[in-house]
Design an enzyme around this catalytic site. Structure first.
Site, PDB file in Angstrom:
ATOM      1  N   GLU A 161       1.173   0.007   7.121  1.00  0.00           N
ATOM      2  CA  GLU A 161       2.158  -0.880   7.750  1.00  0.00           C
ATOM      3  C   GLU A 161       3.424  -0.146   8.157  1.00  0.00           C
ATOM      4  OE1 GLU A 161       0.361  -1.446   5.104  1.00  0.00           O
ATOM      5  OE2 GLU A 161      -0.313  -3.525   4.978  1.00  0.00           O
ATOM      6  N   LYS A 166       0.898  -5.217 -17.671  1.00  0.00           N
ATOM      7  CA  LYS A 166       1.893  -6.099 -18.287  1.00  0.00           C
ATOM      8  C   LYS A 166       1.550  -6.294 -19.757  1.00  0.00           C
ATOM      9  CE  LYS A 166       2.671  -8.170 -13.830  1.00  0.00           C
ATOM     10  NZ  LYS A 166       1.462  -7.745 -13.106  1.00  0.00           N
TER      11      LYS A 166
HETATM   12  P1  ADP Z   1      -4.646   1.106   1.842  1.00  0.00           P
HETATM   13  O1  ADP Z   1      -5.075   2.204   0.916  1.00  0.00           O
HETATM   14  O2  ADP Z   1      -4.367  -0.203   1.161  1.00  0.00           O
HETATM   15  O3  ADP Z   1      -5.317   1.047   3.150  1.00  0.00           O
HETATM   16  P2  ADP Z   1      -2.410   2.613   2.619  1.00  0.00           P
HETATM   17  O4  ADP Z   1      -3.194   3.824   2.846  1.00  0.00           O
HETATM   18  O5  ADP Z   1      -1.479   2.130   3.637  1.00  0.00           O
HETATM   19  O6  ADP Z   1      -3.256   1.422   2.300  1.00  0.00           O
HETATM   20  O7  ADP Z   1      -1.725   2.783   1.211  1.00  0.00           O
HETATM   21  C1  ADP Z   1      -0.428   2.408   0.948  1.00  0.00           C
HETATM   22  C2  ADP Z   1      -0.169   2.371  -0.519  1.00  0.00           C
HETATM   23  O8  ADP Z   1      -0.562   3.573  -1.154  1.00  0.00           O
HETATM   24  C3  ADP Z   1       1.279   2.218  -0.860  1.00  0.00           C
HETATM   25  O9  ADP Z   1       1.690   0.884  -0.761  1.00  0.00           O
HETATM   26  C4  ADP Z   1       1.318   2.743  -2.276  1.00  0.00           C
HETATM   27  O10 ADP Z   1       0.916   1.767  -3.214  1.00  0.00           O
HETATM   28  C5  ADP Z   1       0.279   3.821  -2.274  1.00  0.00           C
HETATM   29  N1  ADP Z   1       0.936   5.128  -2.122  1.00  0.00           N
HETATM   30  C6  ADP Z   1       1.055   5.866  -1.016  1.00  0.00           C
HETATM   31  N2  ADP Z   1       1.669   7.023  -1.277  1.00  0.00           N
HETATM   32  C7  ADP Z   1       1.969   7.030  -2.596  1.00  0.00           C
HETATM   33  C8  ADP Z   1       2.628   7.942  -3.477  1.00  0.00           C
HETATM   34  N3  ADP Z   1       3.083   9.102  -3.085  1.00  0.00           N
HETATM   35  N4  ADP Z   1       2.756   7.566  -4.773  1.00  0.00           N
HETATM   36  C9  ADP Z   1       2.287   6.387  -5.224  1.00  0.00           C
HETATM   37  N5  ADP Z   1       1.655   5.507  -4.440  1.00  0.00           N
HETATM   38  C10 ADP Z   1       1.500   5.805  -3.147  1.00  0.00           C
END
Ligand code: ADP
Length: 543
Positions: free
Chosen positions: A332, A440
């Site tokens: 997004e 939690k």
């Molecule tokens: P999806 O895997 O749901 O398709 P994205 O690839 O857009 O979505 O992933 C986004 C999510 O990945 C973020 O909202 C976050 O939770 C996680 N994320 C991305 N980079 C990091 C990071 N460096 N550390 C922790 N979480 C991360």
């Protein structure tokens, strides 16, 4: 009163035109999907072929705003499609081939893809799914005549190279409003159907500028970049665009992302910078360890998509002299939200104090604005301790999903990321967890990421996931699900003892389960959802 500057729309076609004119002989190298070595050409040739391809797509009936689906690895033909499709005013819809078949069908139908272009690897998949792709009129196999199948069930299958060869390059990119849609990516949708994020020319160009900045990816015409992150996952973090803007040499790895294949390419093409999710680096580092290898040109690696374990960052730095840039973002957000680099005032700190800053997710480039809020949406202090729900806004942040799926996602003009974290006075973000992964326990929150990072720092552990399982008294308690390194031994008790002194007592996991393999999502992240389902009936010892 308006300023008196030229009103030139921001256009993706301008990126490749710029790269052609000013970096025409800079190379783009790809491992061929057909399996016979490397393909090599330059930005000038790529631009020429993108124009021929744009003419070919128009001849197939592609109109403004039509969607072109792709099922393809990182390679030069995929790169040409990026520019030919968006440059024509149509929309390139990159599909993640690792999704379940039903999801691929859903996505292609939802996007109403008119044309589907795919690599040879995916011929069997497309043969299987073609009859269910309701809107696709033309199927294009991204290969040459020699590799076309003698027989196929796909109606009127076209050959990419024949289409390109049939056209000349006398073609001018059309001009249109910079807010025109350019690319479409679906989020992997851990729950429910995947939802589409539709980038515009404007958002893509602004993101390309932002990503290239020195404290972000620091791209230059002296760099050689190998994007391990797939072009089907948030546009390979925008690298194909930023690289064209900067005249950076690109190296596309094709489908082989194992340690040996990557290492050979890093060395042969003198790669200076790379980017990918943590999982892929595990494989590379294991291969390098086992074969006692060193990098001769690699300087920095951007790691994001899920939290980069501090142990991985140390290993890259201490054993291989490679700087890890921790990055955070999401589909997004096009996807860059932040990258971690130090500030001038940090340079005098000792190494450990610097490391404590660098393991955070990073600080935002100009173009990303953020805040943390409580359950009621009230802003919380950026004091480095208080954690809250992270919200973002900016010109490359989404304001709604394609076709309005999921309703209006914004809250007071902010996009809720679904992540929980802290912000500090210097602008650094530390992600505690995804809100659905946070554990939690007794009304307090435990960060699964922190507990995973500790497990991975144990010398015998290759990969680990921490999830919450039901507990009669505490609601949830953490358990570690871990994979041992080949040939390494560690017991449940030893691993639990490893937590002592590293976290508060009540954070120490209640149990350890060793497994052969952990489940991953289509984007290479640990699939906590699958694990939680697998352990839904799990009974903790003593309960
Ligand atoms: P999806 O895997 O749901 O398709 P994205 O690839 O857009 O979505 O992933 C986004 C999510 O990945 C973020 O909202 C976050 O939770 C996680 N994320 C991305 N980079 C990091 C990071 N460096 N550390 C922790 N979480 C991360």
């Amino acid at each position: 009163m308006h300023g008196l500057m030229m009103d030139m729309p921001l256009a993706i076609s301008e990126l490749i035109r710029h790269a052609d004119r000013h970096h025409g002989d800079t190379e783009i190298v790809s491992r061929r999907v057909e399996g016979d070595g490397l393909h090599r050409y330059d930005y000038r040739a790529a631009h020429r072929r993108a124009r021929r391809l744009a003419k070919a797509l128009a001849r197939l009936g592609l109109a403004m705003h039509d969607r072109v689906g792709t099922l393809a690895w990182n390679g030069y033909r995929h790169f040409e499609l990026y520019y030919a499709v968006a440059g024509s005013g149509a929309v390139i819809h990159t599909i993640n081939p690792r999704l379940f078949e039903d999801q691929i069908v859903y996505i292609a139908n939802h996007a109403e893809d008119r044309i589907l272009c795919f690599d040879l690897t995916f011929l069997p998949l497309v043969e299987k799914l073609a009859s269910r792709l309701e809107t696709v009129k033309r199927f294009v196999l991204m290969t040459d005549r020699a590799h076309m199948p003698a027989k196929t069930s796909i109606p009127g299958l076209l050959c990419y190279e024949e289409l390109v060869e049939a056209e000349d390059d006398r073609f001018e990119w059309p001009q249109f409003d910079e807010r025109t849609a350019a690319c479409l990516c679906y989020t992997s949708g851990t729950t429910g159907n995947p939802k589409g994020v539709l980038y515009s020319h404007r958002s893509t160009i602004l993101h390309a500028y932002g990503a290239a900045l020195p404290d972000v990816l620091n791209l230059s015409a002296r760099d050689v970049v190998l994007p391990v992150v797939p072009m089907f996952h948030v546009n390979a973090w925008g690298l194909p665009y930023s690289a064209a803007a900067c005249g950076t040499k690109l190296v596309f790895p094709g489908q082989h992302l194992d340690g040996r294949s990557l290492y050979e390419l890093f060395e042969a093409e003198r790669v200076t910078m790379s980017a990918g999710v943590p999982t892929v680096w595990l494989g590379l580092l294991q291969f390098m360890d086992a074969n006692r290898l060193k990098f001769s040109t690699l300087k920095r690696v951007v790691i994001g998509g899920s939290a980069c374990p501090p142990a991985m960052m140390r290993k890259f730095a201490d054993e291989y002299g490679v700087e890890v840039l921790h990055a955070w973002g999401m589909t997004e957000m096009s996807p860059l939200g932040c990258v971690n680099t130090l500030k001038g005032k940090h340079l005098a700190l000792d190494r450990e104090s610097q490391f404590a800053i660098r393991i955070k997710q990073g600080r935002p480039p100009f173009g990303v604005d953020w805040r943390i809020v409580d359950e009621e949406g009230r802003e919380l202090p950026a004091d480095g301790r208080t954690f809250g729900h992270l919200q973002v806004r900016g010109p490359w942040v989404m304001r709604g999903y394609f076709k309005g799926e999921g309703g209006d996602p914004l809250r007071d003009g902010w996009f809720p990321t679904g992540d929980v974290g802290t912000l500090d006075g210097d602008g650094y973000l530390q992600i505690t967890d995804r809100s659905k992964d946070v554990i939690k326990s007794g009304g307090e929150w435990i960060s699964s990421i922190d507990l995973e990072n500790i497990a991975i720092a144990h010398p015998a552990i290759a990969e680990a996931a921490v999830i919450g399982v039901r507990h009669p008294k505490w609601d949830e308690r953490p358990i570690v699900v871990a994979v041992k390194k080949p040939g390494a031994e560690v017991t449940r008790e030893e691993l639990l003892a490893f937590y002592q002194g590293k976290v508060a007592k009540w954070w120490v996991p209640d149990d350890v389960v060793f497994v052969e393999e952990l489940p991953h999502t289509a984007t290479g992240k640990l699939s906590k959802l699958t694990l939680r389902q697998r352990f839904s009936d799990y009974r903790l010892p003593g309960t």
